[in-house]
Write a protein that holds these residues in place. Structure first.
Motif, PDB file in Angstrom:
ATOM      1  N   GLY A   1      33.022 -40.670  -1.112  1.00 50.44           N
ATOM      2  CA  GLY A   1      31.745 -40.075  -1.447  1.00 50.44           C
ATOM      3  C   GLY A   1      30.948 -40.942  -2.396  1.00 50.44           C
ATOM      4  N   PRO A   2      29.622 -40.855  -2.369  1.00 48.56           N
ATOM      5  CA  PRO A   2      28.778 -41.729  -3.176  1.00 48.56           C
ATOM      6  C   PRO A   2      28.612 -41.237  -4.607  1.00 48.56           C
ATOM      7  N   LEU A   3      28.155 -42.142  -5.454  1.00 51.96           N
ATOM      8  CA  LEU A   3      27.722 -41.804  -6.802  1.00 51.96           C
ATOM      9  C   LEU A   3      26.246 -42.143  -6.919  1.00 51.96           C
ATOM     10  N   PHE A   4      25.482 -41.238  -7.526  1.00 49.18           N
ATOM     11  CA  PHE A   4      24.054 -41.470  -7.712  1.00 49.18           C
ATOM     12  C   PHE A   4      23.742 -41.378  -9.198  1.00 49.18           C
TER      13      PHE A   4
ATOM     14  N   ALA B   1      27.880 -36.882  -8.235  1.00 45.54           N
ATOM     15  CA  ALA B   1      28.889 -37.232  -7.234  1.00 45.54           C
ATOM     16  C   ALA B   1      28.556 -36.525  -5.929  1.00 45.54           C
ATOM     17  N   GLY B   2      28.325 -37.313  -4.886  1.00 46.78           N
ATOM     18  CA  GLY B   2      28.059 -36.748  -3.574  1.00 46.78           C
ATOM     19  C   GLY B   2      29.343 -36.527  -2.802  1.00 46.78           C
ATOM     20  N   THR B   3      29.234 -35.841  -1.701  1.00 50.27           N
ATOM     21  CA  THR B   3      30.386 -35.577  -0.845  1.00 50.27           C
ATOM     22  C   THR B   3      30.174 -36.231   0.518  1.00 50.27           C
ATOM     23  N   VAL B   4      31.201 -36.198   1.338  1.00 50.83           N
ATOM     24  CA  VAL B   4      31.089 -36.655   2.719  1.00 50.83           C
ATOM     25  C   VAL B   4      31.548 -35.525   3.631  1.00 50.83           C
ATOM     26  N   GLU B   5      31.025 -35.505   4.834  1.00 50.73           N
ATOM     27  CA  GLU B   5      31.488 -34.556   5.845  1.00 50.73           C
ATOM     28  C   GLU B   5      32.422 -35.309   6.776  1.00 50.73           C
ATOM     29  N   TYR B   6      33.654 -34.887   6.850  1.00 53.25           N
ATOM     30  CA  TYR B   6      34.658 -35.603   7.620  1.00 53.25           C
ATOM     31  C   TYR B   6      34.540 -35.264   9.110  1.00 53.25           C
ATOM     32  N   VAL B   7      34.435 -36.295   9.922  1.00 53.32           N
ATOM     33  CA  VAL B   7      34.409 -36.168  11.374  1.00 53.32           C
ATOM     34  C   VAL B   7      35.337 -37.238  11.934  1.00 53.32           C
ATOM     35  N   GLU B   8      35.703 -37.082  13.187  1.00 53.62           N
ATOM     36  CA  GLU B   8      36.449 -38.131  13.876  1.00 53.62           C
ATOM     37  C   GLU B   8      35.424 -39.120  14.403  1.00 53.62           C
TER      38      GLU B   8
ATOM     39  N   GLU C   1      17.728 -30.392  -8.744  1.00 57.28           N
ATOM     40  CA  GLU C   1      17.910 -29.598  -7.530  1.00 57.28           C
ATOM     41  C   GLU C   1      17.677 -30.446  -6.282  1.00 57.28           C
ATOM     42  N   ALA C   2      16.649 -31.300  -6.320  1.00 61.96           N
ATOM     43  CA  ALA C   2      16.356 -32.165  -5.174  1.00 61.96           C
ATOM     44  C   ALA C   2      17.481 -33.160  -4.939  1.00 61.96           C
ATOM     45  N   ILE C   3      18.045 -33.678  -6.014  1.00 60.65           N
ATOM     46  CA  ILE C   3      19.142 -34.644  -5.891  1.00 60.65           C
ATOM     47  C   ILE C   3      20.363 -33.982  -5.258  1.00 60.65           C
ATOM     48  N   LEU C   4      20.751 -32.833  -5.760  1.00 56.77           N
ATOM     49  CA  LEU C   4      21.956 -32.172  -5.257  1.00 56.77           C
ATOM     50  C   LEU C   4      21.810 -31.758  -3.798  1.00 56.77           C
ATOM     51  N   SER C   5      20.666 -31.188  -3.451  1.00 58.22           N
ATOM     52  CA  SER C   5      20.469 -30.789  -2.055  1.00 58.22           C
ATOM     53  C   SER C   5      20.316 -32.013  -1.156  1.00 58.22           C
ATOM     54  N   GLY C   6      19.713 -33.073  -1.690  1.00 58.47           N
ATOM     55  CA  GLY C   6      19.552 -34.302  -0.910  1.00 58.47           C
ATOM     56  C   GLY C   6      20.870 -34.967  -0.599  1.00 58.47           C
ATOM     57  N   LEU C   7      21.788 -34.962  -1.541  1.00 61.22           N
ATOM     58  CA  LEU C   7      23.109 -35.547  -1.302  1.00 61.22           C
ATOM     59  C   LEU C   7      23.840 -34.804  -0.185  1.00 61.22           C
TER      60      LEU C   7
END
Length: 283
Positions: A203-206, A214-221, A254-260
């Motif tokens: 996950g990224p850091l902004f 700290a951003g997250t990732v959505e796990y996919v195959e 709020e924009a940062i968190l929703s944007g991530l």
């Protein structure tokens, strides 16, 4: 709102499937923005060969404005990609071809045209560092991709680029959190308002306004991770601008968190298609 990618274009040539796809950092940005419903353009130099014709044709079919692009005598950029131990890796190419050998020099007409854009994106492989000061005359926010190579993190290079941009992206999957924090501190000295460091599955850091998110990732195959970072960047930037971010003004928490979160979802979808955004052609 309109956005523009300014820089290189390449064909990603997949040797193991004998298929080529349009790509390049600035091109990917423009295409992903279009997928998100934002009018977008690309400004760069094309060659006069088969690959150039292919990329232009595909971008036109997508609806990307190419009206200020140049065509030069020479070989268009391409990057060779192969399957190595199950992973797609870059194995060769011509380092951007004519688009980086003879990149655009922005004219007064170009800058007048670019006044209509809210966001301009470029990167370290485009060879347009000398043109960045001209973009400072515009009201647009300027984002820049520094990739993962250490040569683009030297004090000399940061000093050439950072005073002229508002947003910096780094690929930092190989860096520790301490190294990333130190890098962000060095970049912030030049007045850059937003610093995004992607870290693959971690996950990224902004970094913005003295805060770390700290951003997250959505796990996919994944089918193909080509363009995952570019799509994340594009979705995140566009959400910030749509939420009211402007030059010399920080985006809201709020924009940062929703944007991530929106960026993670969009990037995951990109990993489910071949190439950066499809449009493959057999060769």
């Amino acid at each position: 709102m309109k956005v523009i990618g300014f820089g290189d274009n390449v064909a990603d040539v997949y040797l193991h499937t004998r298929t080529r796809y349009p790509g390049g950092n600035s091109v990917n940005f423009a295409v992903y923005a279009k997928q998100l419903g934002i009018p977008s353009a690309y400004l760069g130099a094309f060659g006069n060969d088969e690959i150039a014709a292919f990329i232009r044709q595909e971008l036109t079919s997508i609806g990307i404005d190419l009206s200020r692009c140049l065509q030069r005598d020479g070989e268009n950029g391409y990057a060779e990609v192969n399957l190595v131990d199950g992973d797609r890796v870059f194995v060769g190419g011509n380092k951007g071809g004519i688009s980086t050998q003879l990149p655009p020099v922005l004219s007064k007409d170009d800058l007048t045209y670019m006044k209509d854009f809210a966001l301009i994106h470029s990167g370290c492989y485009a060879n347009v560092e000398s043109e960045l000061p001209k973009l400072r005359r515009l009201d647009a926010l300027v984002a820049y991709d520094f990739s993962e190579e250490s040569k683009f993190r030297t004090d000399d290079y940061l000093g050439r680029v950072c005073p002229h941009i508002d947003f910096a992206l780094f690929s930092g999957g190989h860096l520790t959190e301490e190294e990333i924090t130190q890098l962000a501190s060095r970049v912030r000295v030049y007045g850059v308002d937003g610093i995004l460091v992607t870290r693959g599955s971690r996950g990224p850091l902004f970094f913005c306004g003295g805060e770390t998110y700290a951003g997250t990732v959505e796990y996919v195959e994944p089918v193909d991770t080509m363009g995952a970072g570019d799509s994340y960047l594009t979705a995140f930037l566009i959400h910030l601008v749509q939420s009211g971010w402007k030059k010399n003004q920080l985006p809201s928490r709020e924009a940062i968190l929703s944007g991530l979160q929106k960026a993670a979802s969009f990037s995951a979808k990109t990993c489910l298609i071949d190439g950066a955004f499809g449009h493959g052609q057999s060769f």
